[in-house]
Design a protein around this motif. Structure first.
Motif, PDB file in Angstrom:
ATOM      1  N   ASP A 217      26.548  -6.490 -21.762  1.00 52.90           N
ATOM      2  CA  ASP A 217      26.932  -5.332 -22.045  1.00 52.90           C
ATOM      3  C   ASP A 217      26.655  -4.371 -23.058  1.00 52.90           C
ATOM      4  N   PRO A 218      25.180  -3.519 -22.547  1.00 48.72           N
ATOM      5  CA  PRO A 218      24.944  -2.870 -23.483  1.00 48.72           C
ATOM      6  C   PRO A 218      25.552  -1.539 -23.908  1.00 48.72           C
ATOM      7  N   LEU A 219      25.303  -1.005 -24.980  1.00 49.07           N
ATOM      8  CA  LEU A 219      26.061   0.395 -25.248  1.00 49.07           C
ATOM      9  C   LEU A 219      25.065   1.472 -24.455  1.00 49.07           C
ATOM     10  N   LEU A 220      26.201   2.081 -24.059  1.00 52.36           N
ATOM     11  CA  LEU A 220      25.927   3.833 -23.274  1.00 52.36           C
ATOM     12  C   LEU A 220      26.577   4.748 -23.883  1.00 52.36           C
ATOM     13  N   ASN A 221      26.010   5.836 -23.386  1.00 51.33           N
ATOM     14  CA  ASN A 221      26.830   7.273 -23.440  1.00 51.33           C
ATOM     15  C   ASN A 221      27.392   7.790 -22.217  1.00 51.33           C
ATOM     16  N   SER A 222      28.091   8.733 -22.285  1.00 53.50           N
ATOM     17  CA  SER A 222      29.048   9.271 -21.289  1.00 53.50           C
ATOM     18  C   SER A 222      27.790   9.805 -19.931  1.00 53.50           C
ATOM     19  N   TYR A 223      26.886  10.213 -20.561  1.00 52.58           N
ATOM     20  CA  TYR A 223      25.872  10.783 -19.697  1.00 52.58           C
ATOM     21  C   TYR A 223      25.023   9.648 -18.912  1.00 52.58           C
ATOM     22  N   HIS A 224      25.026   8.507 -19.425  1.00 45.75           N
ATOM     23  CA  HIS A 224      24.412   7.260 -18.771  1.00 45.75           C
ATOM     24  C   HIS A 224      25.345   6.982 -17.822  1.00 45.75           C
ATOM     25  N   ALA A 225      26.725   6.764 -18.528  1.00 47.29           N
ATOM     26  CA  ALA A 225      27.856   6.373 -17.387  1.00 47.29           C
ATOM     27  C   ALA A 225      28.037   6.994 -16.153  1.00 47.29           C
ATOM     28  N   ILE A 226      27.641   8.514 -16.432  1.00 50.74           N
ATOM     29  CA  ILE A 226      28.052   9.357 -15.252  1.00 50.74           C
ATOM     30  C   ILE A 226      26.827   9.023 -14.197  1.00 50.74           C
ATOM     31  N   ALA A 227      25.153   9.020 -14.965  1.00 50.86           N
ATOM     32  CA  ALA A 227      24.166   8.549 -14.347  1.00 50.86           C
ATOM     33  C   ALA A 227      24.148   7.415 -13.275  1.00 50.86           C
ATOM     34  N   LEU A 228      24.628   6.443 -13.814  1.00 57.08           N
ATOM     35  CA  LEU A 228      24.820   5.199 -13.523  1.00 57.08           C
ATOM     36  C   LEU A 228      25.999   5.278 -12.222  1.00 57.08           C
TER      37      LEU A 228
END
Ligand code: TMP
Ligand code: ASP
Length: 239
Positions: free
Chosen positions: A129-140
């Motif tokens: 469960d790595p921490l990510l920001n909203s840009y990472h969530a959108i990229a993924l």
């Protein structure tokens, strides 16, 4: 409503199909895990408490205009919910420093923030469960930009409702984790649970922990804390 085959088993809940393809049954277990699944145990009566607490709080969210997956409580441990595809994000809102916020940033627990924080983790056990920001969530492609904005708005709205409710019960809402799902027509709704497993709840006067941290930290009095927090909720709900 007929309970058919099991579609999923998580750490604290099982999910079953029903004769309606758009409805699932969630069955809450007494099992508890912590430390990324390394610590395992049982908290007697937890399943029934978490089920009934979640349902009452979800109903409150609906009344406040936040859509949820909740349909109807079927039994002390079982609830009928809308079938959703879970957005693979753990959405964490914090009002006071504790847990990973305190350890990650090297601060003490109990610092009251001027405004709440929000963070996302990628819900993926293999990656822990790595921490990510909203840009990472959108990229993924875990969610679209519009979905992320809506999730943030709902998460802060949940915080407002929950904080006020627990304050009236003599309880301070420190932080909590939410999960959202998408229904068949693409609507984002609040899903999963809102319980002492997923919230940090401190007695407002004594700051005594009334949540799963008692299990995570081997503090003892785990069952009593779950019973006490449920009693506070029921006493207040009955008023
Ligand atoms: P944390 O401080 O460990 O990041 O936890 C923040 C909040 O999220 C806390 O109320 C506990 C809850 N939580 C879960 O519900 N599931 C989890 O897997 C984790 C790590 C935290
Ligand atoms: N339930 C989660 C796990 O087993 C973490 C937690 O709630 O502390 O990793």
């Amino acid at each position: 409503m007929q309970k058919l085959d099991q579609v999923y088993e998580g750490k604290a809940k099982k999910v079953f199909r029903t004769d309606d393809p758009e409805l699932f049954i969630v069955d809450y277990k007494d099992d508890a895990t912590a430390l990324d699944g390394l610590k395992k145990g049982t908290i007697a009566g937890k399943g029934a408490i978490n089920n009934q607490m979640t349902n009452r709080l979800m109903a409150r969210m609906e009344r406040a205009g936040i859509p949820t997956h909740f349909v109807r409580e079927l039994s002390p441990r079982e609830t009928l919910v809308k079938r959703v595809e879970i957005v693979p994000l753990e959405v964490i809102v914090r009002n006071i420093s504790a847990g990973h916020f305190a350890s990650r940033y090297g601060v003490e627990e109990g610092i009251v923030f001027d405004q709440p924080t929000i963070e996302f983790s990628y819900k993926n056990d293999d990656l822990h469960d790595p921490l990510l920001n909203s840009y990472h969530a959108i990229a993924l492609k875990l969610a679209t930009p519009a979905e992320i904005e809506l999730i943030k708005r709902y998460a802060f709205a949940v915080n407002d409702v929950l904080k006020a409710f627990w304050a009236a019960c003599g309880v301070t809402l420190v932080d909590f984790k939410l999960e959202f799902g998408k229904t068949a027509d693409g609507t984002i709704v609040l899903a999963d649970e809102i319980s002492p497993d997923t919230c940090r709840l401190w007695d407002s006067e004594t700051h005594e922990k009334l949540d799963k941290d008692r299990f995570r930290r081997d503090m003892g009095g785990v069952e009593d804390a779950y019973t006490e927090i449920m009693k506070r909720l029921l006493d207040h709900d009955a008023e």
